[in-house]
Scaffold this motif. Structure first.
Motif, mmCIF file in Angstrom:
data_model
loop_
_atom_site.group_PDB
_atom_site.id
_atom_site.type_symbol
_atom_site.label_atom_id
_atom_site.label_comp_id
_atom_site.label_asym_id
_atom_site.label_seq_id
_atom_site.Cartn_x
_atom_site.Cartn_y
_atom_site.Cartn_z
ATOM 1 N N PHE A 33 -11.169 16.533 -27.129
ATOM 2 C CA PHE A 33 -12.582 16.189 -27.128
ATOM 3 C C PHE A 33 -13.356 16.924 -28.234
ATOM 4 O O PHE A 33 -14.466 16.524 -28.580
ATOM 5 N N ILE A 34 -12.775 17.979 -28.806
ATOM 6 C CA ILE A 34 -13.417 18.665 -29.932
ATOM 7 C C ILE A 34 -13.566 17.706 -31.106
ATOM 8 O O ILE A 34 -14.548 17.761 -31.846
ATOM 9 N N LEU A 35 -12.606 16.814 -31.257
ATOM 10 C CA LEU A 35 -12.667 15.834 -32.338
ATOM 11 C C LEU A 35 -13.886 14.931 -32.192
ATOM 12 O O LEU A 35 -14.521 14.565 -33.183
ATOM 13 N N VAL A 76 -22.848 25.085 -27.882
ATOM 14 C CA VAL A 76 -22.734 26.072 -28.957
ATOM 15 C C VAL A 76 -22.013 25.466 -30.162
ATOM 16 O O VAL A 76 -22.412 25.676 -31.310
ATOM 17 N N LEU A 77 -20.962 24.687 -29.908
ATOM 18 C CA LEU A 77 -20.227 24.044 -30.992
ATOM 19 C C LEU A 77 -21.102 23.075 -31.772
ATOM 20 O O LEU A 77 -21.081 23.081 -33.009
ATOM 21 N N VAL A 78 -21.844 22.244 -31.065
ATOM 22 C CA VAL A 78 -22.692 21.262 -31.745
ATOM 23 C C VAL A 78 -23.803 21.963 -32.522
ATOM 24 O O VAL A 78 -24.129 21.570 -33.645
ATOM 25 N N TYR A 79 -24.377 22.999 -31.962
ATOM 26 C CA TYR A 79 -25.423 23.750 -32.669
ATOM 27 C C TYR A 79 -24.856 24.394 -33.937
ATOM 28 O O TYR A 79 -25.454 24.299 -35.014
ATOM 29 N N PHE A 80 -23.695 25.039 -33.810
ATOM 30 C CA PHE A 80 -23.053 25.646 -34.974
ATOM 31 C C PHE A 80 -22.639 24.588 -35.988
ATOM 32 O O PHE A 80 -22.760 24.778 -37.190
ATOM 33 N N ARG A 81 -22.166 23.453 -35.496
ATOM 34 C CA ARG A 81 -21.748 22.371 -36.392
ATOM 35 C C ARG A 81 -22.917 21.860 -37.213
ATOM 36 O O ARG A 81 -22.795 21.608 -38.413
ATOM 37 N N ASN A 82 -24.086 21.724 -36.579
ATOM 38 C CA ASN A 82 -25.252 21.244 -37.306
ATOM 39 C C ASN A 82 -25.658 22.195 -38.424
ATOM 40 O O ASN A 82 -26.130 21.762 -39.468
ATOM 41 N N LEU A 83 -25.484 23.474 -38.209
ATOM 42 C CA LEU A 83 -25.762 24.450 -39.270
ATOM 43 C C LEU A 83 -24.655 24.455 -40.328
ATOM 44 O O LEU A 83 -24.921 24.571 -41.521
ATOM 45 N N TRP A 84 -23.420 24.324 -39.876
ATOM 46 C CA TRP A 84 -22.264 24.425 -40.753
ATOM 47 C C TRP A 84 -22.128 23.213 -41.680
ATOM 48 O O TRP A 84 -21.662 23.339 -42.808
ATOM 49 N N VAL A 85 -22.535 22.046 -41.213
ATOM 50 C CA VAL A 85 -22.451 20.828 -42.033
ATOM 51 C C VAL A 85 -23.276 20.996 -43.304
ATOM 52 O O VAL A 85 -22.828 20.637 -44.390
ATOM 53 N N PRO A 116 -13.429 26.524 -38.813
ATOM 54 C CA PRO A 116 -14.244 27.527 -38.115
ATOM 55 C C PRO A 116 -14.814 27.026 -36.795
ATOM 56 O O PRO A 116 -14.976 27.802 -35.849
ATOM 57 N N ILE A 117 -15.095 25.747 -36.708
ATOM 58 C CA ILE A 117 -15.651 25.202 -35.473
ATOM 59 C C ILE A 117 -14.605 25.204 -34.370
ATOM 60 O O ILE A 117 -14.885 25.575 -33.226
ATOM 61 N N VAL A 118 -13.383 24.810 -34.688
ATOM 62 C CA VAL A 118 -12.309 24.817 -33.693
ATOM 63 C C VAL A 118 -11.973 26.252 -33.290
ATOM 64 O O VAL A 118 -11.771 26.542 -32.107
ATOM 65 N N LEU A 119 -11.950 27.153 -34.246
ATOM 66 C CA LEU A 119 -11.701 28.562 -33.946
ATOM 67 C C LEU A 119 -12.797 29.129 -33.039
ATOM 68 O O LEU A 119 -12.511 29.841 -32.070
ATOM 69 N N LEU A 120 -14.043 28.789 -33.321
ATOM 70 C CA LEU A 120 -15.153 29.231 -32.473
ATOM 71 C C LEU A 120 -15.009 28.690 -31.057
ATOM 72 O O LEU A 120 -15.270 29.406 -30.081
ATOM 73 N N PHE A 121 -14.588 27.442 -30.926
ATOM 74 C CA PHE A 121 -14.396 26.866 -29.595
ATOM 75 C C PHE A 121 -13.383 27.660 -28.780
ATOM 76 O O PHE A 121 -13.639 28.003 -27.622
ATOM 77 N N PHE A 122 -12.247 27.969 -29.370
ATOM 78 C CA PHE A 122 -11.216 28.675 -28.616
ATOM 79 C C PHE A 122 -11.571 30.144 -28.371
ATOM 80 O O PHE A 122 -11.168 30.720 -27.355
ATOM 81 N N LEU A 140 -3.025 35.192 -29.354
ATOM 82 C CA LEU A 140 -2.028 34.164 -29.677
ATOM 83 C C LEU A 140 -2.495 32.783 -29.236
ATOM 84 O O LEU A 140 -2.289 31.789 -29.953
ATOM 85 N N THR A 141 -3.118 32.712 -28.076
ATOM 86 C CA THR A 141 -3.631 31.434 -27.593
ATOM 87 C C THR A 141 -4.711 30.900 -28.524
ATOM 88 O O THR A 141 -4.723 29.710 -28.855
ATOM 89 N N ILE A 142 -5.613 31.763 -28.960
ATOM 90 C CA ILE A 142 -6.684 31.335 -29.861
ATOM 91 C C ILE A 142 -6.115 30.832 -31.183
ATOM 92 O O ILE A 142 -6.455 29.746 -31.651
ATOM 93 N N ILE A 143 -5.231 31.587 -31.783
ATOM 94 C CA ILE A 143 -4.696 31.233 -33.104
ATOM 95 C C ILE A 143 -3.812 29.988 -33.038
ATOM 96 O O ILE A 143 -3.980 29.045 -33.821
ATOM 97 N N LEU A 144 -2.872 29.967 -32.100
ATOM 98 C CA LEU A 144 -1.957 28.819 -32.005
ATOM 99 C C LEU A 144 -2.677 27.550 -31.566
ATOM 100 O O LEU A 144 -2.381 26.459 -32.067
ATOM 101 N N SER A 145 -3.620 27.673 -30.651
ATOM 102 C CA SER A 145 -4.369 26.490 -30.218
ATOM 103 C C SER A 145 -5.227 25.936 -31.338
ATOM 104 O O SER A 145 -5.353 24.722 -31.489
ATOM 105 N N THR A 146 -5.808 26.808 -32.139
ATOM 106 C CA THR A 146 -6.606 26.353 -33.284
ATOM 107 C C THR A 146 -5.738 25.588 -34.277
ATOM 108 O O THR A 146 -6.100 24.492 -34.727
#
Length: 170
Positions: A33-35, A76-85, A116-122, A140-146
């Motif tokens: 759903f992050i996509l 938080v992801l959508v807010y960060f995404r709007n700034l990051w875009v 960075p957005i996917v990393l922030l999510f995890f 490990l979960t954060i890095i591998l999941s990202t």
């Protein structure tokens, strides 16, 4: 847009009913759903994006019994995404794009945009769901999941999304 709505609905359905708190190899969480949140069209200072992010997160929370974790991380992801875009893509190019996909942005720019957005999510998900945030299993979960989710996003976009730009040089 109708085709994209069906794909986005499929991704949310996949998140809720198939990948509900499922771990692969003990460390990998697949969150398609992050996509949806990444590809959703961009409008400057849009409350619509925040509302859509909240509703998707709330819908996932209802079926996961996660007490608002996905709603909070989605907002938080959508807010960060709007700034990051604006930092990565720029205002000029965002006006002409309807979908922030890999085919319209390019491979490298999409990786700089999405990683960075996917990393922030995890990081947020691990922080909110874990009692002991700073241990090797969480890292490990954060890095591998990202990494796995970025690979999933790239494969999914090449398989199912089409480019709206035709006959232009890249």
């Amino acid at each position: 847009m109708k085709n994209n709505f069906l794909l986005f609905s499929f991704l949310v359905f996949l998140q809720i009913f198939v990948l509900n708190k499922l771990l692969f190899f003990k460390y990998v969480v697949l969150a398609p759903f992050i996509l949806v949140l990444l590809l959703y069209r961009y409008k400057k200072d849009s409350k619509e994006n925040l509302i859509v992010g909240f509703l998707i997160g709330l819908f996932i929370d209802i079926f996961n019994d996660s007490l608002g974790v996905y709603s909070l991380t989605s907002i938080v992801l959508v807010y960060f995404r709007n700034l990051w875009v604006l930092k990565i893509i720029g205002q000029d190019k965002t006006d002409e794009l309807s979908l922030l996909s890999i085919r319209e942005l390019g491979r490298i720019q999409f990786l700089f945009y999405s990683s960075p957005i996917v990393l922030l999510f995890f990081i947020l998900l691990s922080f909110l769901e874990s009692s002991n945030f700073l241990n090797i299993d969480n890292l490990l979960t954060i890095i591998l999941s990202t990494i796995v989710n970025i690979i999933f996003m790239i494969i999914f976009q090449y398989l199912f999304l089409k480019s709206n730009i035709k006959n232009e040089w890249r």
